[in-house]
Design a protein around this motif. Structure first.
Motif: not given
Length: 524
Positions: A439, A442-444, A446, A453
């Motif tokens: 998670y 995937q946020r950092k 993108k 990732q």
């Protein structure tokens, strides 16, 4: 180790790798865990059927704690009434059934290969050069509602087929209901099959499966072995059950932590009177595996070799000794294994490490997880440990506050703990940590594929932790210097840290963590 290769644990470990490297881990059938994923199973099957009305799948249900074929059955649809009983009784894994296996003499068979896990750190894997081929005892037909219950047709388990009236005990390794794998390869070779390619694919399957399992094993291991001390000489012989499809692609069925090492079978002489009869096939394969495992794991082997080398040098320096005496002395201290057959276990890792190291992303995540566990002996990460991980790796930002990190920890941990039977330890297990890590990655990062990732976030975490370790080391040196009232001749030189990874793209890794172009491996 037994817990690690249970069907649910194995399925979860392989699924993580399938999310990262779907092409590399397509040797394991699509699986769902019951009862937790029953609704997901129903929804996905319905969705595929709606898109392709001609799709008529078969599924095989395997109890998580079952062995020797106990409780396994086939179904054609999630609505099968037997599934409701499984949901109420014990956890299980349901998988897509392989409908087009390779047949020999019109019979379905599987392969039992013995794999020695010699060491975790560093990782050492050996594969036996021969294995067992275990046959069904009823000619194979593709699954239909009429033959789903024919276990002697669909299930290759020896413990089931031994009770069939068609089971054949043979004095030959190339006939009967249990044969050597080498005899099958010889037969395939005579038909023009590329045997080296088959072996290469099987070796690749084994290495990738062990790579999927080792992160959790490391967590178990560290809970028992004190940090900084050499652990005991542990090893494990695993039984890999593999099915060859009609196109010769190997499929992983399951992994057994306690494979049978019996070399005989029971034969009924008269009603109620049994006799143990030696099995030529079992003896040929299993005796070699046990013998050579002990040869490899012999804790005194290196000591004897070094003593033999020293003695050889000593004897060589004695120029006045008769040549015959030197020869006899050196022969007497020669390798005690010299009279034994050549070793049957072939090292495949680290021999082929360069081709597979890029897959070890979860292994690196496990190292981060272990670092922040805190309390010795625990296998779950507490909220304080997770906050420390976020803080030390500089993962908090305007878009991810520490409060948001706390909520992330609570949500993921609560869900995973609800799926765990053992509730004795509270906290975040490794697989929950991996989900949280995905998670965050995937946020950092993108715009990258998932494996890039994750690799980029690992690089970032390792970079910040290396800076922290270097800072602590320098502070420790400074403290020692001040305490001893030394007068340094100059300012201590702090080691130059590596450049931080770029935010938007992964950096090259010396261990090959980003070499994702290897879609196929050729090993021999």
């Amino acid at each position: 180790m037994t817990e690690m290769v249970r069907k649910i644990t194995l399925s979860r470990a392989v699924r993580i790798m399938q999310n990262l490297f779907p092409e590399e881990y397509n040797f394991y059938p699509r699986s769902w865990i019951l009862p937790d994923e029953f609704q997901l199973f129903v929804a996905q099957v319905r969705m595929v059927k709606d898109g392709d009305p001609s799709w008529k799948p078969t599924f095989i249900v395997k109890p998580d704690s079952g062995c020797q074929g106990d409780g396994i059955y086939l179904i054609k649809d999630p609505s099968d009434i037997r599934l409701s009983g499984t949901l109420q009784s014990r956890p299980a894994v349901v998988q897509e059934y392989i409908c087009k296996p390779l047949l020999i003499d019109k019979l379905k068979f599987d392969i039992r290969l013995y794999v020695l896990l010699k060491s975790l750190e560093p990782l050492e894997i050996y594969i036996a050069k021969d294995g067992l081929s275990r046959f069904c005892t009823e000619p194979y037909q593709e699954p239909s509602p009429k033959n789903l219950h024919h276990i002697f047709m669909h299930l290759t388990n020896y413990s089931l087929n031994i009770h069939s009236g068609n089971f054949i005990h043979s004095d030959s390794t190339s006939t009967g209901s249990k044969r050597t794998f080498s005899s099958i390869l010889y037969r395939l070779s005579s038909k023009g099959v590329d045997i080296k390619k088959v072996w290469s694919d099987i070796i690749s399957l084994v290495i990738k499966t062990v790579i999927a399992l080792t992160p959790e094993l490391k967590v178990f291991y560290q809970s028992d072995i004190p940090a900084g001390r050499p652990g005991p000489t542990c090893f494990q012989i695993l039984g890999f059950d593999i099915l060859l499809m009609k196109n010769l692609k190997p499929i992983l069925l399951e992994v057994n932590a306690n494979p049978s090492m019996r070399i005989e079978h029971e034969q009924e002489l008269s009603p109620g009177v049994f006799e143990n009869v030696p099995s030529l096939v079992d003896e040929e394969v299993k005796v070699a595996v046990i013998r050579d495992t002990l040869r490899l794991m012999d804790p005194l082997k290196k000591k004897r070799e070094s003593q033999s080398q020293l003695l050889g040098k000593s004897l060589a320096s004695k120029e006045n000794a008769p040549h015959s005496d030197l020869a006899s002395a050196s022969q007497g201290n020669a390798n005690p294994d010299a009279h034994l057959p050549s070793i049957c276990l072939k090292q495949v890792f680290p021999k082929y490490a360069k081709q597979f190291n890029y897959l070890r992303l979860v292994d690196r995540m496990a190292n981060l997880f272990i670092r922040f566990l805190g309390i010795k002996g625990t296998m779950k990460l507490g909220p304080t440990g997770f906050r420390t991980f976020i803080r030390n790796c500089k993962l908090s930002s305007s878009s991810l506050s520490m409060a948001a990190a706390d909520i992330l920890y609570i949500d993921i941990t609560r869900r995973w703990n609800s799926m765990t039977v053992d509730q004795r330890d509270s906290g975040m297990c490794l697989q929950a940590f991996v989900e949280a890590f995905f998670y965050l990655a995937q946020r950092k990062f993108k715009m990258l594929p998932l494996h890039e990732q994750v690799a980029s976030l690992i690089d970032l975490c390792e970079y910040h932790l290396s800076l922290l370790d270097e800072k602590r080391l320098v502070c420790g040196r400074s403290g020692t210097s001040s305490a001893s009232r030394l007068q340094p001749s100059g300012t201590p030189q702090e080691a130059v840290p590596p450049a931080p990874p770029a935010e938007g793209r992964p950096q090259p890794c010396t261990d090959g963590a980003h070499k994702v172009s290897h879609s196929r491996h050729t090993v021999s």
